[in-house]
Design an enzyme around this catalytic site. Sequence first.
Site, PDB file in Angstrom:
ATOM      1  CG  HIS A 124      37.300  26.680  66.907  1.00 23.14           C
ATOM      2  ND1 HIS A 124      36.407  25.796  67.464  1.00 23.14           N
ATOM      3  CD2 HIS A 124      38.525  26.248  67.292  1.00 23.14           C
ATOM      4  CE1 HIS A 124      37.061  24.872  68.163  1.00 23.14           C
ATOM      5  NE2 HIS A 124      38.358  25.126  68.066  1.00 23.14           N
ATOM      6  CG  ASP A 202      35.524  32.217  69.415  1.00 24.90           C
ATOM      7  OD1 ASP A 202      36.246  32.313  70.424  1.00 24.90           O
ATOM      8  OD2 ASP A 202      35.527  31.233  68.658  1.00 24.90           O
ATOM      9  CD  GLN A 205      43.331  30.714  70.047  1.00 21.49           C
ATOM     10  OE1 GLN A 205      44.383  31.137  70.520  1.00 21.49           O
ATOM     11  NE2 GLN A 205      42.998  29.439  70.123  1.00 21.49           N
ATOM     12  CE  LYS A 228      41.118  27.669  73.203  1.00 22.50           C
ATOM     13  NZ  LYS A 228      41.864  26.618  72.543  1.00 22.50           N
ATOM     14  CB  CYS A 366      38.444  22.993  65.595  1.00 22.28           C
ATOM     15  SG  CYS A 366      38.753  21.614  66.693  1.00 22.28           S
TER      16      CYS A 366
HETATM   17  N1  PLP Z   1      37.105  29.352  69.338  1.00 22.45           N
HETATM   18  C1  PLP Z   1      38.399  29.434  69.031  1.00 22.45           C
HETATM   19  C2  PLP Z   1      38.865  30.545  68.146  1.00 22.45           C
HETATM   20  C3  PLP Z   1      39.296  28.494  69.526  1.00 22.45           C
HETATM   21  O1  PLP Z   1      40.591  28.579  69.208  1.00 22.45           O
HETATM   22  C4  PLP Z   1      38.815  27.466  70.366  1.00 22.45           C
HETATM   23  C5  PLP Z   1      39.726  26.431  70.877  1.00 22.45           C
HETATM   24  O2  PLP Z   1      40.737  26.130  70.302  1.00 22.45           O
HETATM   25  C6  PLP Z   1      37.459  27.442  70.677  1.00 22.45           C
HETATM   26  C7  PLP Z   1      36.632  28.397  70.150  1.00 22.45           C
HETATM   27  C8  PLP Z   1      36.900  26.390  71.576  1.00 22.45           C
HETATM   28  O3  PLP Z   1      37.403  26.536  72.859  1.00 22.45           O
HETATM   29  P1  PLP Z   1      37.123  25.439  73.979  1.00 22.45           P
HETATM   30  O4  PLP Z   1      37.501  24.112  73.378  1.00 22.45           O
HETATM   31  O5  PLP Z   1      37.984  25.839  75.111  1.00 22.45           O
HETATM   32  O6  PLP Z   1      35.670  25.486  74.299  1.00 22.45           O
END
Ligand code: PLP
Length: 408
Positions: A124, A202, A205, A228, A366
């Site tokens: 992401h 990270d 998910q 999430k 993203c």
């Molecule tokens: N990393 C992953 C794999 C994501 O799916 C997301 C959000 O969709 C993020 C990071 C970023 O999360 P946040 O926007 O809650 O900071």
Amino acid sequence: MSSTFEPEAIRRDFPILAKSFRGKPLAYLDNAATAQKPDAVIDAIASYYRESNANVHRGIYALAEEAEVAYHDARKLVARHLNVDQEEIVFVRGTTEALNLVAQTYARENLSEGDVVLLTAMEHHANVVPWQMVTERTGAVIKVAPIDDRGCIDLDALWALLDANPVKLLSLTHVSNSLGTINPVSEIVSEARKRGVVTVVDGAQSAPHGPIDLKALGCDFFAFSGHKLFGPMGIGVLFGRKELLAEMPPYHGGGDMIDEVTFEKTTFAEPPQRFEAGTPNVAGAIGLGAAVEYFRGLDLDAVAAHEQSLHDQAQAGLESLPGVTIHGKAPDKAAVLSFSLEGIHPADVATFLDSQGIAVRAGHHCCQPLMEILGVPATVRASFAFYNLPEEVNRLVDTVRKTIDCFK
Ligand code: PLP
């Protein structure tokens, strides 16, 4: 809260799921973007503001103590959920802030010219851009482990990259938000650690789909977002190993993160306070604590089986339709399904689905570098949670079928 796992009953814990849009009952299939919130979370936040609101760390009166205890209890709940110590839990705004924090403190301090930050092709933007920002400043370079046609990390290529380069830090997603791939993170972390590489996971998910045991996972840093995990927006967690947090400089400066301040010099508080400058999101932390408790109260094996079954049902249904490509066919997948329809733009598919009350996402999610590898500008993504139902999957597949017919 429901005590056993029955999706129909569990749905009643989530008031928003009873809503209708476009004259149809909402089928909320955009859980990878954000999950819906149970009453337990909504009530915990409302009750904090109704009964316990005060600033933390500052007051010596009873109400402030109550707020402070609730804030720190939330940290304890999160720490227990992740099987780590509460001093290792830093409250942040979300995964994005957690990753930026590691990049701008640990990495900025420890990276030098020529050092390698290793990522994977499925990251992401939140796990790409912060590393670009820090490597530009330090002279370190980014290398990217490729993925195969199924959307799995090419592990041989990853080991080769680890061996051939002065890798200082490996940052990777636990579960891909676009492909649904569950990466073999403990194996990867263990190989990285053998080579002295610091690991960042990270967990945006992975956290919403099952228990997370960070002692077993073995990573140095782990990030996730409350929203999430059925919790509020604007709150998230950075786990950092004690020894690393202790060495790290602060991220933001201000109140609450200091030991002593003079105009000449400031000494800093111990972690995690060192990384929580200013008034924290107390209500958010309490809401997150409630979300964690709610989630832990579910039968998580049954949750995993239910989500897998929704995913498999959706994949089989969509694959039976003409011109459908599924992106991401890893053997180990979370309930995230990305697809495209030949000759129909993903935004048109999502608009058609919306006309039937079905909420999915269309876009690059993203993950622009990943979309480039897939050779598509965007995909349609349906992502499931434990409160989704097989009927909703049927509606998804039927409406996609009608969309295809309409564009013929
Ligand atoms: N990393 C992953 C794999 C994501 O799916 C997301 C959000 O969709 C993020 C990071 C970023 O999360 P946040 O926007 O809650 O900071």
